[in-house]
Write a protein that holds these residues in place. Structure first.
Motif, PDB file in Angstrom:
ATOM      1  N   GLY A  12       0.804  -1.215   0.000  1.00  0.00           N
ATOM      2  CA  GLY A  12       0.000   0.000   0.000  1.00  0.00           C
ATOM      3  C   GLY A  12       0.836   1.263   0.000  1.00  0.00           C
ATOM      4  N   GLN A  13       0.149   2.396   0.229  1.00  0.00           N
ATOM      5  CA  GLN A  13       0.829   3.696   0.143  1.00  0.00           C
ATOM      6  C   GLN A  13       1.990   3.793   1.136  1.00  0.00           C
ATOM      7  N   ILE A  14       1.760   3.403   2.384  1.00  0.00           N
ATOM      8  CA  ILE A  14       2.823   3.519   3.382  1.00  0.00           C
ATOM      9  C   ILE A  14       3.798   2.351   3.288  1.00  0.00           C
ATOM     10  N   ASP A  33       1.386  -9.045   1.747  1.00  0.00           N
ATOM     11  CA  ASP A  33       0.164  -8.351   1.333  1.00  0.00           C
ATOM     12  C   ASP A  33      -0.716  -9.355   0.606  1.00  0.00           C
ATOM     13  N   LEU A  85      -0.058 -12.838   1.849  1.00  0.00           N
ATOM     14  CA  LEU A  85      -0.713 -13.106   3.128  1.00  0.00           C
ATOM     15  C   LEU A  85      -2.042 -12.357   3.217  1.00  0.00           C
ATOM     16  N   ASP A  86      -3.072 -13.096   3.570  1.00  0.00           N
ATOM     17  CA  ASP A  86      -4.322 -12.484   4.003  1.00  0.00           C
ATOM     18  C   ASP A  86      -4.279 -12.476   5.522  1.00  0.00           C
ATOM     19  N   VAL A  87      -4.242 -11.280   6.118  1.00  0.00           N
ATOM     20  CA  VAL A  87      -4.086 -11.198   7.578  1.00  0.00           C
ATOM     21  C   VAL A  87      -5.245 -11.878   8.312  1.00  0.00           C
ATOM     22  N   LEU A 128      -0.262  -2.823   8.646  1.00  0.00           N
ATOM     23  CA  LEU A 128      -0.783  -1.696   7.864  1.00  0.00           C
ATOM     24  C   LEU A 128      -2.061  -2.034   7.106  1.00  0.00           C
ATOM     25  N   TYR A 144     -14.725   3.682   9.491  1.00  0.00           N
ATOM     26  CA  TYR A 144     -13.258   3.690   9.605  1.00  0.00           C
ATOM     27  C   TYR A 144     -12.826   4.301  10.942  1.00  0.00           C
ATOM     28  N   LYS A 171     -10.939   2.562  14.098  1.00  0.00           N
ATOM     29  CA  LYS A 171      -9.634   3.041  14.597  1.00  0.00           C
ATOM     30  C   LYS A 171      -9.714   3.381  16.084  1.00  0.00           C
ATOM     31  N   LEU A 219      -1.559  11.449   4.391  1.00  0.00           N
ATOM     32  CA  LEU A 219      -0.148  11.308   4.010  1.00  0.00           C
ATOM     33  C   LEU A 219       0.036  11.556   2.521  1.00  0.00           C
TER      34      LEU A 219
HETATM   35  P1  NAD Z   1      -3.364   1.303   1.576  1.00  0.00           P
HETATM   36  O1  NAD Z   1      -4.823   1.076   1.304  1.00  0.00           O
HETATM   37  O2  NAD Z   1      -2.576   2.039   0.571  1.00  0.00           O
HETATM   38  O3  NAD Z   1      -2.646  -0.097   1.831  1.00  0.00           O
HETATM   39  C1  NAD Z   1      -3.222  -1.127   2.581  1.00  0.00           C
HETATM   40  C2  NAD Z   1      -2.668  -2.438   2.053  1.00  0.00           C
HETATM   41  O4  NAD Z   1      -3.281  -3.492   2.796  1.00  0.00           O
HETATM   42  C3  NAD Z   1      -2.999  -2.696   0.571  1.00  0.00           C
HETATM   43  O5  NAD Z   1      -1.820  -2.965  -0.149  1.00  0.00           O
HETATM   44  C4  NAD Z   1      -3.922  -3.911   0.601  1.00  0.00           C
HETATM   45  O6  NAD Z   1      -3.732  -4.795  -0.499  1.00  0.00           O
HETATM   46  C5  NAD Z   1      -3.513  -4.562   1.903  1.00  0.00           C
HETATM   47  N1  NAD Z   1      -4.546  -5.432   2.446  1.00  0.00           N
HETATM   48  C6  NAD Z   1      -5.889  -5.244   2.416  1.00  0.00           C
HETATM   49  N2  NAD Z   1      -6.509  -6.286   2.976  1.00  0.00           N
HETATM   50  C7  NAD Z   1      -5.539  -7.148   3.381  1.00  0.00           C
HETATM   51  C8  NAD Z   1      -5.575  -8.402   4.022  1.00  0.00           C
HETATM   52  N3  NAD Z   1      -6.726  -8.989   4.339  1.00  0.00           N
HETATM   53  N4  NAD Z   1      -4.400  -9.005   4.299  1.00  0.00           N
HETATM   54  C9  NAD Z   1      -3.225  -8.425   3.945  1.00  0.00           C
HETATM   55  N5  NAD Z   1      -3.129  -7.230   3.316  1.00  0.00           N
HETATM   56  C10 NAD Z   1      -4.294  -6.610   3.039  1.00  0.00           C
HETATM   57  O7  NAD Z   1      -3.267   1.985   3.002  1.00  0.00           O
HETATM   58  P2  NAD Z   1      -2.097   2.925   3.569  1.00  0.00           P
HETATM   59  O8  NAD Z   1      -2.419   4.302   3.170  1.00  0.00           O
HETATM   60  O9  NAD Z   1      -0.778   2.357   3.232  1.00  0.00           O
HETATM   61  O10 NAD Z   1      -2.416   2.812   5.115  1.00  0.00           O
HETATM   62  C11 NAD Z   1      -1.778   1.876   5.957  1.00  0.00           C
HETATM   63  C12 NAD Z   1      -2.324   2.042   7.353  1.00  0.00           C
HETATM   64  O11 NAD Z   1      -2.138   3.392   7.794  1.00  0.00           O
HETATM   65  C13 NAD Z   1      -3.826   1.778   7.488  1.00  0.00           C
HETATM   66  O12 NAD Z   1      -4.089   1.182   8.734  1.00  0.00           O
HETATM   67  C14 NAD Z   1      -4.424   3.155   7.471  1.00  0.00           C
HETATM   68  O13 NAD Z   1      -5.650   3.204   8.158  1.00  0.00           O
HETATM   69  C15 NAD Z   1      -3.368   3.961   8.182  1.00  0.00           C
HETATM   70  N6  NAD Z   1      -3.421   5.375   7.848  1.00  0.00           N
HETATM   71  C16 NAD Z   1      -3.084   5.807   6.605  1.00  0.00           C
HETATM   72  C17 NAD Z   1      -3.164   7.165   6.286  1.00  0.00           C
HETATM   73  C18 NAD Z   1      -2.802   7.691   4.923  1.00  0.00           C
HETATM   74  O14 NAD Z   1      -2.990   8.891   4.671  1.00  0.00           O
HETATM   75  N7  NAD Z   1      -2.259   6.862   4.027  1.00  0.00           N
HETATM   76  C19 NAD Z   1      -3.581   8.081   7.280  1.00  0.00           C
HETATM   77  C20 NAD Z   1      -3.959   7.593   8.526  1.00  0.00           C
HETATM   78  C21 NAD Z   1      -3.856   6.239   8.810  1.00  0.00           C
END
Ligand code: NAD
Ligand code: AKB
Length: 318
Positions: free
Chosen positions: A14-16, A37, A54-56, A77, A145, A149, A175
């Protein structure tokens, strides 16, 4: 880290995760950081170290990977973010809650030493003080959401107090980064706008012009994440989640900052269902507890972030 040298990042595509995995690998060694992921990862992540599908929600496979790779630290994440979660209420609740439970249970049982789990400014709600939102205040989130959280924060604190689980958490604001795209959030416009700007296109914003939200540049978010994980345990006094912040702006202010570099860039506004989500969130955040407890400091301002984003996305800054 203790004797277990492995680090598992769940939701690494994902993004982070895309950025966090590479930073963790550069600090702790490529082979020690296992990216995982549901979906495949970036080329850089796949080529630099281990990746496991992996599916968490598959508790047995999660347990098996933790043992197989001698995992001491987990960065969880995987989640559904605010906009997607409003469309998929039960799947969002299940993923955001049970994924966390499964990881906290493994830590409680002694399989993992340390857990990182991100919260969000979404824990706050329409009745929360909007400006300089304090660490402890009225919460009352109004999105699935945000509810997930806030519940997650309470569970993190509970597992720490009751079972001694070393869990650490940050309430990220929106972010912004150039290396990976956001996945279904309300703050996503603040990344999308840069891609339109550098390709010479106008941008239609799904939030209204005066919607102020707290934001952070990705390099600061990665530093904050690793900073709280590396902090001595006694400095991490809050075991629910820490407020952290970089800067805040409205879509108009961001567009004006971009126009300093790309003078003919234009923005228009067509708010959709995400406006109601944003309206319930803070406009700015007081992160003095994180600063006082474990030394958090942001580096990037709106101006510095904008210049850096544009230069990395290929626009000559002038
Ligand atoms: P994202 O949606 O970009 O990435 C999440 C990843 O989780 C994806 O790659 C997805 O394929 C994977 N995923 C989904 N279901 C899954 C499962 N069952 N098993 C394994 N992987 C699975 O999210 P992000 O922006 O990278 O955010 C990561 C965390 O940070 C999240 O908890 C989010 O709530 C938190 N967060 C993000 C932001 C932001 O601005 N990006 C801000 C606040 C909090
Ligand atoms: C979202 O918009 O859902 C995320 C967040 C602030 O949690 N970026």
């Amino acid at each position: 880290m203790a004797s277990k040298t492995g680090i598992l990042v769940i939701g690494a595509s994902g993004q982070i995760g895309t950025e966090l995995v590479m930073e963790l690998r550069s600090r702790y060694g490529n082979s020690n950081v296992v990216a995982s992921d549901l979906k495949t990862a970036s080329k850089e992540v796949l080529e630099s170290g281990p990746f496991e599908q992996l599916d968490v929600m598959d508790r047995d496979r999660l347990h098996q990977l933790v043992v197989q790779y001698n995992i001491g630290e987990v960065y969880l994440l995987a989640a559904l973010l605010s906009a997607t979660a409003e469309q998929k209420v039960m799947p969002a609740w299940n993923l955001n809650m049970y994924g966390l439970f499964y990881v906290l249970e493994l830590a409680k049982e002694g399989f993992i030493d340390k857990v990182y789990w991100p919260s969000s400014i979404a824990v706050f709600g329409p009745n929360t003080p909007k400006q300089n939102t304090p660490q402890s205040t009225i919460m009352e989130p109004s999105t699935v959401y945000g509810i997930s959280k806030l519940a997650g924060e309470r569970w993190c604190e509970y597992y720490h107090n009751r079972y001694g689980v070393d869990v650490r958490s940050l309430r990220y604001p929106g972010l912004i980064g150039y290396k990976s795209n956001p996945g279904g959030g309300t703050t996503d416009y603040a990344v999308d706008i840069f891609h339109k700007a550098v390709s010479g296109q106008p941008f239609e914003c799904f939030l209204s012009e005066n919607t102020r939200l707290p934001m952070m540049y990705m390099p600061d978010a990665i530093r904050a994440t690793i900073g709280i994980m590396e902090a001595p345990s006694d400095k991490v006094k809050i075991r629910s989640s820490y407020n952290v912040s970089g800067f805040d702006f409205t879509p108009t202010e961001l567009a004006e900052e971009i126009q300093k570099h790309i003078s003919d860039f234009s923005i228009s506004y067509k708010p959709d269902f995400r406006q109601a989500i944003a309206d319930g969130w803070p406009g700015s955040i007081d992160d003095s507890s994180a600063r006082a407890d474990w030394g958090w400091q942001n580096e990037y301002s709106l101006e510095a972030m904008t210049a850096d984003m544009l230069s990395h996305l290929g626009q000559t800054v002038h």
